[in-house]
Design an enzyme around this catalytic site. Structure first.
Site, PDB file in Angstrom:
ATOM      1  N   ASP A   1      19.380  51.641   6.280  1.00  0.00           N
ATOM      2  CA  ASP A   1      19.382  50.882   5.026  1.00  0.00           C
ATOM      3  C   ASP A   1      19.728  51.786   3.842  1.00  0.00           C
ATOM      4  OD1 ASP A   1      18.905  48.639   3.388  1.00  0.00           O
ATOM      5  OD2 ASP A   1      16.858  49.275   3.000  1.00  0.00           O
TER       6      ASP A   1
ATOM      7  N   ARG B   1      29.808  38.930  -5.352  1.00  0.00           N
ATOM      8  CA  ARG B   1      28.722  39.932  -5.450  1.00  0.00           C
ATOM      9  C   ARG B   1      28.160  40.333  -4.088  1.00  0.00           C
ATOM     10  NH1 ARG B   1      24.570  36.764  -7.951  1.00  0.00           N
ATOM     11  NH2 ARG B   1      23.327  38.641  -7.881  1.00  0.00           N
TER      12      ARG B   1
HETATM   13  C1  LIG Z   1      20.114  53.878  -2.863  1.00  0.00           C
HETATM   14  C2  LIG Z   1      21.332  54.249  -3.464  1.00  0.00           C
HETATM   15  C3  LIG Z   1      21.704  53.819  -4.695  1.00  0.00           C
HETATM   16  C4  LIG Z   1      20.768  53.364  -5.521  1.00  0.00           C
HETATM   17  C5  LIG Z   1      19.742  54.309  -5.650  1.00  0.00           C
HETATM   18  C6  LIG Z   1      18.508  53.558  -5.792  1.00  0.00           C
HETATM   19  C7  LIG Z   1      17.376  54.213  -5.130  1.00  0.00           C
HETATM   20  C8  LIG Z   1      17.465  54.207  -3.633  1.00  0.00           C
HETATM   21  C9  LIG Z   1      16.618  53.171  -3.010  1.00  0.00           C
HETATM   22  C10 LIG Z   1      17.111  52.824  -1.641  1.00  0.00           C
HETATM   23  C11 LIG Z   1      17.221  51.371  -1.582  1.00  0.00           C
HETATM   24  C12 LIG Z   1      17.360  50.882  -0.199  1.00  0.00           C
HETATM   25  C13 LIG Z   1      17.696  49.417  -0.273  1.00  0.00           C
HETATM   26  C14 LIG Z   1      16.446  48.595  -0.403  1.00  0.00           C
HETATM   27  O1  LIG Z   1      15.448  48.845   0.198  1.00  0.00           O
HETATM   28  S1  LIG Z   1      16.479  47.293  -1.465  1.00  0.00           S
HETATM   29  C15 LIG Z   1      14.806  46.641  -1.326  1.00  0.00           C
HETATM   30  C16 LIG Z   1      14.737  45.506  -0.362  1.00  0.00           C
HETATM   31  N1  LIG Z   1      15.422  44.364  -0.913  1.00  0.00           N
HETATM   32  C17 LIG Z   1      14.860  43.610  -1.840  1.00  0.00           C
HETATM   33  O2  LIG Z   1      13.743  43.806  -2.266  1.00  0.00           O
HETATM   34  C18 LIG Z   1      15.717  42.476  -2.337  1.00  0.00           C
HETATM   35  C19 LIG Z   1      14.880  41.271  -2.692  1.00  0.00           C
HETATM   36  N2  LIG Z   1      15.803  40.154  -2.971  1.00  0.00           N
HETATM   37  C20 LIG Z   1      16.312  39.999  -4.191  1.00  0.00           C
HETATM   38  O3  LIG Z   1      15.968  40.694  -5.140  1.00  0.00           O
HETATM   39  C21 LIG Z   1      17.359  38.943  -4.337  1.00  0.00           C
HETATM   40  O4  LIG Z   1      17.187  37.945  -3.363  1.00  0.00           O
HETATM   41  C22 LIG Z   1      18.812  39.500  -4.248  1.00  0.00           C
HETATM   42  C23 LIG Z   1      19.013  40.595  -5.324  1.00  0.00           C
HETATM   43  C24 LIG Z   1      19.119  40.081  -2.868  1.00  0.00           C
HETATM   44  C25 LIG Z   1      19.790  38.349  -4.504  1.00  0.00           C
HETATM   45  O5  LIG Z   1      19.339  37.673  -5.608  1.00  0.00           O
HETATM   46  P1  LIG Z   1      20.304  37.195  -6.813  1.00  0.00           P
HETATM   47  O6  LIG Z   1      19.502  36.306  -7.650  1.00  0.00           O
HETATM   48  O7  LIG Z   1      20.944  38.368  -7.438  1.00  0.00           O
HETATM   49  O8  LIG Z   1      21.449  36.448  -6.046  1.00  0.00           O
HETATM   50  P2  LIG Z   1      21.476  34.924  -5.546  1.00  0.00           P
HETATM   51  O9  LIG Z   1      20.182  34.488  -4.990  1.00  0.00           O
HETATM   52  O10 LIG Z   1      22.117  34.147  -6.651  1.00  0.00           O
HETATM   53  O11 LIG Z   1      22.499  35.085  -4.321  1.00  0.00           O
HETATM   54  C26 LIG Z   1      23.799  35.573  -4.497  1.00  0.00           C
HETATM   55  C27 LIG Z   1      24.565  35.273  -3.236  1.00  0.00           C
HETATM   56  O12 LIG Z   1      23.969  35.987  -2.139  1.00  0.00           O
HETATM   57  C28 LIG Z   1      23.531  35.070  -1.130  1.00  0.00           C
HETATM   58  N3  LIG Z   1      22.275  35.560  -0.538  1.00  0.00           N
HETATM   59  C29 LIG Z   1      21.246  36.100  -1.199  1.00  0.00           C
HETATM   60  N4  LIG Z   1      20.288  36.460  -0.322  1.00  0.00           N
HETATM   61  C30 LIG Z   1      20.739  36.110   0.895  1.00  0.00           C
HETATM   62  C31 LIG Z   1      20.212  36.239   2.194  1.00  0.00           C
HETATM   63  N5  LIG Z   1      19.016  36.786   2.427  1.00  0.00           N
HETATM   64  N6  LIG Z   1      20.939  35.798   3.220  1.00  0.00           N
HETATM   65  C32 LIG Z   1      22.187  35.258   3.013  1.00  0.00           C
HETATM   66  N7  LIG Z   1      22.740  35.123   1.807  1.00  0.00           N
HETATM   67  C33 LIG Z   1      22.013  35.550   0.768  1.00  0.00           C
HETATM   68  C34 LIG Z   1      23.340  33.752  -1.852  1.00  0.00           C
HETATM   69  O13 LIG Z   1      23.435  32.652  -0.962  1.00  0.00           O
HETATM   70  C35 LIG Z   1      24.479  33.792  -2.820  1.00  0.00           C
HETATM   71  O14 LIG Z   1      25.686  33.520  -2.132  1.00  0.00           O
HETATM   72  P3  LIG Z   1      26.745  32.476  -2.748  1.00  0.00           P
HETATM   73  O15 LIG Z   1      26.012  31.177  -2.803  1.00  0.00           O
HETATM   74  O16 LIG Z   1      27.101  32.999  -4.115  1.00  0.00           O
HETATM   75  O17 LIG Z   1      27.906  32.494  -1.802  1.00  0.00           O
END
Ligand SMILES: CCCCCCCCCCCCCC(=O)SCCNC(=O)CCNC(=O)[C@H](O)C(C)(C)COP(=O)(O)OP(=O)(O)OC[C@H]1O[C@@H](n2cnc3c(N)ncnc32)[C@H](O)[C@@H]1OP(=O)(O)O
Length: 251
Positions: A172, A217
């Site tokens: 991840d 996105r």
């Molecule tokens: C790491 C490296 C760089 C960064 C450094 C940082 C530190 C490192 C840290 C390491 C980090 C490691 C990484 C980690 O651990 S990340 C931590 C684990 N993940 C989370 O906590 C994410 C929790 N979820 C959310 O915040 C929201 O649901 C997100 C942001 C994902 C989307 O919410 P948002 O309100 O923005 O978007 P939307 O709901 O309008 O949806 C948009 C589109 O997406 C589609 N969709 C959404 N979900 C699903 C799904 N499950 N299956 C299928 N499709 C899905 C949806 O149908 C739509 O499609 P369409 O209808 O437009 O076609």
């Protein structure tokens, strides 16, 4: 008579086990509450020496004495691939810079932790060799990332084997960097991983991640985890990362 005694003993053993479990869980909760009361921000002050702090300047992605020959060998192979510019080495500094930028994004109901008080990332909170040892390489043109990973003894699940949670964490984390470098800050919406073979603690694996498709996105990625000699396929995953909708998350 003997049956009756056996049943009584079984019930009383069950009772003491359950009581023990309950007391252990209460003690853990009390310890946690105590730590929280001392300071509303994690981590509590004395987490011990097994942490690599956020403020550290050291590049933990470079070889250290805990790295096996296999890991060193692969690392140098990839460093060679970087010479023609097709691959680039991702330093700890680059990861921390990304993380610092990410910490400036505001999420609903999330209080950022105090600067310098929080550890770098989950994967860096272990003493050298005990947890996640890794280095990453990025190929911009091919939209690929490779993570060379050696999991230490604190990541044990079944005896002698890596915990599945540690494996998916590294997968991840790698593809999260890939998707972020591809379209900007993203979060994991889902990751579906299939564990095909167990990974021995201390062995070196190669995580290959690639972007399959981008739809507005949404970034769809696939990844695999192989042994260093590429003969064993340990795991495969498909995932969706969604680019952060900052307007929405700033509220
Ligand atoms: C790491 C490296 C760089 C960064 C450094 C940082 C530190 C490192 C840290 C390491 C980090 C490691 C990484 C980690 O651990 S990340 C931590 C684990 N993940 C989370 O906590 C994410 C929790 N979820 C959310 O915040 C929201 O649901 C997100 C942001 C994902 C989307 O919410 P948002 O309100 O923005 O978007 P939307 O709901 O309008 O949806 C948009 C589109 O997406 C589609 N969709 C959404 N979900 C699903 C799904 N499950 N299956 C299928 N499709 C899905 C949806 O149908 C739509 O499609 P369409 O209808 O437009 O076609």
């Amino acid at each position: 008579m003997r049956e009756g005694l056996r049943a009584t003993l079984a019930v009383s053993a069950g009772f003491w086990c359950a009581l023990g479990e309950m007391l252990r869980s209460c003690a853990a909760r009390l310890r946690m509450l105590g730590a929280l009361r001392k300071d509303e921000h994690w981590p509590a002050r004395n987490l011990g020496p097994a942490l690599r702090w956020f403020s550290s300047e050291k590049d933990f992605c470079l070889p250290n004495p805990s790295w096996s020959e296999d890991l060193r060998h692969l690392f140098h192979q990839f460093m060679k691939k970087c010479e023609d510019g097709s691959w680039t080495y991702i330093s700890e500094k680059e990861m921390l810079d990304l993380q610092k930028k990410a910490s400036e994004l505001s999420f609903q109901n999330v209080k950022p932790m105090k600067k310098k008080q929080f550890p770098s990332t989950l994967t860096r909170n272990f003493q050298e060799g005990l947890g996640f040892e890794y280095a990453m390489f990025y190929n911009k043109d091919e939209r690929r990332i490779v993570c060379l990973f050696q999991g230490g003894p604190l990541l044990q699940g079944f005896p002698g084997l890596l915990h599945g949670g540690a494996i998916v964490t590294m997968v991840d984390y790698s593809i999260s960097i890939l998707s972020t470098k591809t379209i900007g800050f993203t979060m994991t919406a889902y990751i579906n991983i299939t564990y095909k073979r167990p990974i021995p603690i201390g062995s070196v694996v190669v995580i290959n991640g690639q972007v399959d498709k981008i739809e507005e996105r949404k970034v769809f990625l696939s990844s695999s985890v192989h042994s260093a000699d590429e003969k064993t396929l340990y795991s495969e995953a498909t995932s969706l990362f969604v680019q952060l909708n900052l307007e929405k998350s700033e509220t």
